[in-house]
Design an enzyme around this catalytic site. Structure first.
Site, PDB file in Angstrom:
ATOM      1  N   SER A   1      45.109  35.652  38.662  1.00 50.46           N
ATOM      2  CA  SER A   1      45.618  35.853  40.020  1.00 50.46           C
ATOM      3  C   SER A   1      47.113  36.153  40.007  1.00 50.46           C
ATOM      4  O   SER A   1      47.926  35.336  39.591  1.00 50.46           O
ATOM      5  CB  SER A   1      45.360  34.607  40.870  1.00 50.46           C
ATOM      6  OG  SER A   1      46.152  34.671  42.045  1.00 50.46           O
TER       7      SER A   1
ATOM      8  N   ARG B   1      38.927  45.371  54.557  1.00 49.43           N
ATOM      9  CA  ARG B   1      38.360  46.265  53.533  1.00 49.43           C
ATOM     10  C   ARG B   1      36.854  46.486  53.738  1.00 49.43           C
ATOM     11  O   ARG B   1      36.315  47.528  53.377  1.00 49.43           O
ATOM     12  CB  ARG B   1      38.651  45.744  52.134  1.00 49.43           C
ATOM     13  CG  ARG B   1      40.153  45.706  51.857  1.00 49.43           C
ATOM     14  CD  ARG B   1      40.496  45.670  50.389  1.00 49.43           C
ATOM     15  NE  ARG B   1      41.878  45.242  50.197  1.00 49.43           N
ATOM     16  CZ  ARG B   1      42.949  46.025  50.313  1.00 49.43           C
ATOM     17  NH1 ARG B   1      42.807  47.299  50.623  1.00 49.43           N
ATOM     18  NH2 ARG B   1      44.161  45.545  50.137  1.00 49.43           N
TER      19      ARG B   1
ATOM     20  N   LYS C   1      50.861  47.533  49.534  1.00 45.55           N
ATOM     21  CA  LYS C   1      50.955  46.248  50.234  1.00 45.55           C
ATOM     22  C   LYS C   1      51.656  45.207  49.358  1.00 45.55           C
ATOM     23  O   LYS C   1      52.542  44.497  49.824  1.00 45.55           O
ATOM     24  CB  LYS C   1      49.550  45.784  50.638  1.00 45.55           C
ATOM     25  CG  LYS C   1      49.523  44.509  51.453  1.00 45.55           C
ATOM     26  CD  LYS C   1      48.304  44.455  52.355  1.00 45.55           C
ATOM     27  CE  LYS C   1      47.037  44.089  51.617  1.00 45.55           C
ATOM     28  NZ  LYS C   1      46.999  42.681  51.170  1.00 45.55           N
TER      29      LYS C   1
ATOM     30  N   GLY D   1      46.853  36.337  52.632  1.00 45.51           N
ATOM     31  CA  GLY D   1      46.889  35.412  51.500  1.00 45.51           C
ATOM     32  C   GLY D   1      48.127  35.625  50.640  1.00 45.51           C
ATOM     33  O   GLY D   1      48.707  34.674  50.112  1.00 45.51           O
TER      34      GLY D   1
ATOM     35  N   LYS E   1      38.089  36.040  48.597  1.00 48.78           N
ATOM     36  CA  LYS E   1      39.005  36.994  49.246  1.00 48.78           C
ATOM     37  C   LYS E   1      38.987  36.737  50.765  1.00 48.78           C
ATOM     38  O   LYS E   1      38.591  35.670  51.195  1.00 48.78           O
ATOM     39  CB  LYS E   1      38.606  38.428  48.891  1.00 48.78           C
ATOM     40  CG  LYS E   1      38.844  38.752  47.423  1.00 48.78           C
ATOM     41  CD  LYS E   1      40.327  38.678  47.107  1.00 48.78           C
ATOM     42  CE  LYS E   1      40.588  38.732  45.625  1.00 48.78           C
ATOM     43  NZ  LYS E   1      41.996  38.480  45.307  1.00 48.78           N
TER      44      LYS E   1
ATOM     45  N   ASP F   1      40.571  44.396  44.648  1.00 51.79           N
ATOM     46  CA  ASP F   1      40.438  44.690  46.080  1.00 51.79           C
ATOM     47  C   ASP F   1      39.560  45.918  46.334  1.00 51.79           C
ATOM     48  O   ASP F   1      39.272  46.244  47.488  1.00 51.79           O
ATOM     49  CB  ASP F   1      41.817  44.924  46.703  1.00 51.79           C
ATOM     50  CG  ASP F   1      42.654  43.646  46.704  1.00 51.79           C
ATOM     51  OD1 ASP F   1      42.071  42.546  46.685  1.00 51.79           O
ATOM     52  OD2 ASP F   1      43.902  43.753  46.718  1.00 51.79           O
TER      53      ASP F   1
HETATM   54  C1  S3P Z   1      47.784  40.453  45.394  1.00 52.30           C
HETATM   55  C2  S3P Z   1      46.988  39.907  44.421  1.00 52.30           C
HETATM   56  C3  S3P Z   1      45.510  39.901  44.480  1.00 52.30           C
HETATM   57  C4  S3P Z   1      44.986  40.868  45.547  1.00 52.30           C
HETATM   58  C5  S3P Z   1      45.759  40.783  46.825  1.00 52.30           C
HETATM   59  C6  S3P Z   1      47.234  41.103  46.594  1.00 52.30           C
HETATM   60  C7  S3P Z   1      49.247  40.404  45.224  1.00 52.30           C
HETATM   61  O1  S3P Z   1      45.055  38.617  44.804  1.00 52.30           O
HETATM   62  O2  S3P Z   1      43.614  40.594  45.786  1.00 52.30           O
HETATM   63  O3  S3P Z   1      45.252  41.682  47.787  1.00 52.30           O
HETATM   64  O4  S3P Z   1      49.978  41.119  45.961  1.00 52.30           O
HETATM   65  O5  S3P Z   1      49.727  39.652  44.357  1.00 52.30           O
HETATM   66  P1  S3P Z   1      44.850  37.473  43.688  1.00 52.30           P
HETATM   67  O6  S3P Z   1      46.161  37.103  43.183  1.00 52.30           O
HETATM   68  O7  S3P Z   1      44.181  36.354  44.423  1.00 52.30           O
HETATM   69  O8  S3P Z   1      43.987  38.069  42.638  1.00 52.30           O
END
Ligand code: S3P
Length: 441
Positions: free
Chosen positions: A173, A401, A27, A100, A352, A325
């Site tokens: 993050s 999830r 993803k 997100g 999340k 995740d």
């Molecule tokens: C992601 C970063 C993570 C993860 C999300 C995908 C990404 O989030 O939980 O599913 O693709 O950069 P955070 O950056 O909030 O840790």
């Protein structure tokens, strides 16, 4: 992109799982493939793109900002980009659905372009904190008006030229890191992110592949990632490796259902993503790697997972960013282990798609599993390998999830587990249930 029709499901134990699964494209890499290809001049080709709702939200947004994006009948996506600096004013609000990653990374892109964009999303996304990206992007000069509490709907007005910053991440993050780096693409000078705790590094790897000038230095205070703007990105041929987060459901399913043995083909083993494998192996899981190879700058392997008795562990907090995740499915493994598993240092789970500590506690309790909730994690009393009591009803509250994790729990439960709505699974794993049927004898 909301799921108008809830899809309830009742899951019962049906015996061992056998066969081979090929997990969908990663993803994180899929989102970035579309975004970076949309900023390159010329045609990029993307094979193995995850065609889940989250990634389709990114595709729609990039189209709304001028990129040409098409899926061929061969399943290959072709993208004609507009060039860094070339994003167009979207005519309407960008609907980010549940995603997100789309929201935070695209806010970064808009921040340094001469456009403004309104971001909207579903109920879950509209409750998630955006202050963590509003703060650094504001320092770069973007003007951001958010709903109370720094939430969606919000509007970003970009600044050209934006101001390069040096920014130390206050939370581990990858989305915040990537938002700043993406804003840096169209910002003259060097934009720098200091990352005290390593998080997934797909943006860095892929931007280098697209021809951006990006350097990573390892210093005692952490990684310093510097990007030079204004960057020129060159079109690429991308093969997206399989998503280790999606593979996690099958790793745990095979580990907890007696008699199971499954092969999981094409799993990305980027070391910033393998925390679940490390934790499961500490618990005694039988996971072996075969045909380890390089695909698109990432290490990929086929995994073979056999049922094994699991024992409780204290999940090392330092694994959190590399399995953030995967906690919901790790909690399901813990529910089948011998002893009490304690996972702490995972505060980020509270922000999340929903509060995954509270949601998994409620879901596991509904399935008859005893838990203790902490501000930063969960303790779970395992069954010692015996079936979970089951019999309860679980609310997924738009979280894909939670829906998939509790489906796997249902495979090891004495009484069926009812899940109120599995439609959200389409955000990250549209073929999840078909794949599950293929593994059941
Ligand atoms: C992601 C970063 C993570 C993860 C999300 C995908 C990404 O989030 O939980 O599913 O693709 O950069 P955070 O950056 O909030 O840790």
């Amino acid at each position: 992109m909301s799921h108008a029709q809830p899809r309830p499901l009742t899951v019962s134990a049906r015996g061992p799982l056998r066969g081979t699964v090929r997990v969908p494209g990663d993803k994180s890499i899929s989102h970035r493939s579309l975004m970076f290809a949309s900023l390159a001049v010329g045609e990029s080709r993307i094979e193995g793109l995850l065609e889940g709702e989250d990634v389709l939200a990114t595709a729609a947004a990039m189209r709304a900002m001028g990129a040409q994006i098409e899926r061929g009948d061969d399943g290959v996506w072709r993208v004609h980009g507009v060039g860094v600096g070339g994003l167009l004013q979207p005519a309407q609000a960008l609907d980010m659905g549940n995603s997100g990653t789309s929201t935070r990374l695209l806010m970064g892109l808009v921040a340094s372009h001469a456009i403004s964009a309104t971001f909207v999303g579903d109920a879950s996304l509209s409750s998630r904190p955006m202050g963590r990206v509003i703060e650094p992007l504001g320092k770069m000069g973007a003007d951001i008006t958010a709903s109370p509490g720094g939430k969606l709907p919000l509007m970003v007005r970009g600044l050209v030229p934006a101001v390069p910053i040096e920014y130390t991440l206050p939370v581990a993050s990858a989305q915040v890191k990537s938002a700043v780096l993406l804003a840096g693409l169209n910002t003259p000078g060097i934009t720098c992110v200091i990352e005290p705790v390593p998080t997934r590094d797909h943006s860095e790897r892929m931007l280098r592949g697209f021809g951006a000038e990006i350097t990573v230095e390892e210093l005692p205070q952490g990684k310093i990632i510097s990007i030079s703007g204004e960057a020129e990105l060159k079109p690429q041929q991308i093969v997206v490796p399989g998503d280790p987060s999606s593979a996690g459901f099958w790793m745990v399913a095979a580990s907890i259902v007696p008699g199971s043995e499954i092969q999981i083909a094409n799993v990305c083993l980027n070391p910033t993503r393998t925390g679940l494998i490390t934790a499961l192996r500490m618990m005694g899981a039988d996971i072996t790697e075969a045909d380890v190879r390089e695909v698109g700058g990432e290490t990929v392997a086929d995994l073979v997972v056999r049922h094994a008795p699991l024992k409780a562990i204290e999940v090392p907090a330092e694994l959190a960013p590399s399995m953030i995740d995967e906690y919901p499915i790790l909690f399901v493994a813990a529910a089948m282990a011998e002893g009490r598993t304690v996972a702490r240092g995972a505060h980020e789970l509270r922000v999340k798609e929903l509060d995954r500590i509270a949601a998994m506690r409620a879901a596991l309790e509904a399935a008859g599993v005893a838990t203790e909730e902490f501000e930063d994690g969960l303790a779970i009393q395992g069954s010692g390998g015996g079936a979970l009591p089951g019999g309860g009803s679980v609310a997924t509250l738009l979280d894909h999830r939670i829906a998939m994790s509790m489906t796997i729990a249902g495979l090891a439960a004495a009484q069926p587990i009812t899940i109120d709505d599995v439609a959200p699974v389409a955000t990250s794993y549209p073929d999840f249930f078909e794949t599950l049927s293929g593994l059941q004898l």
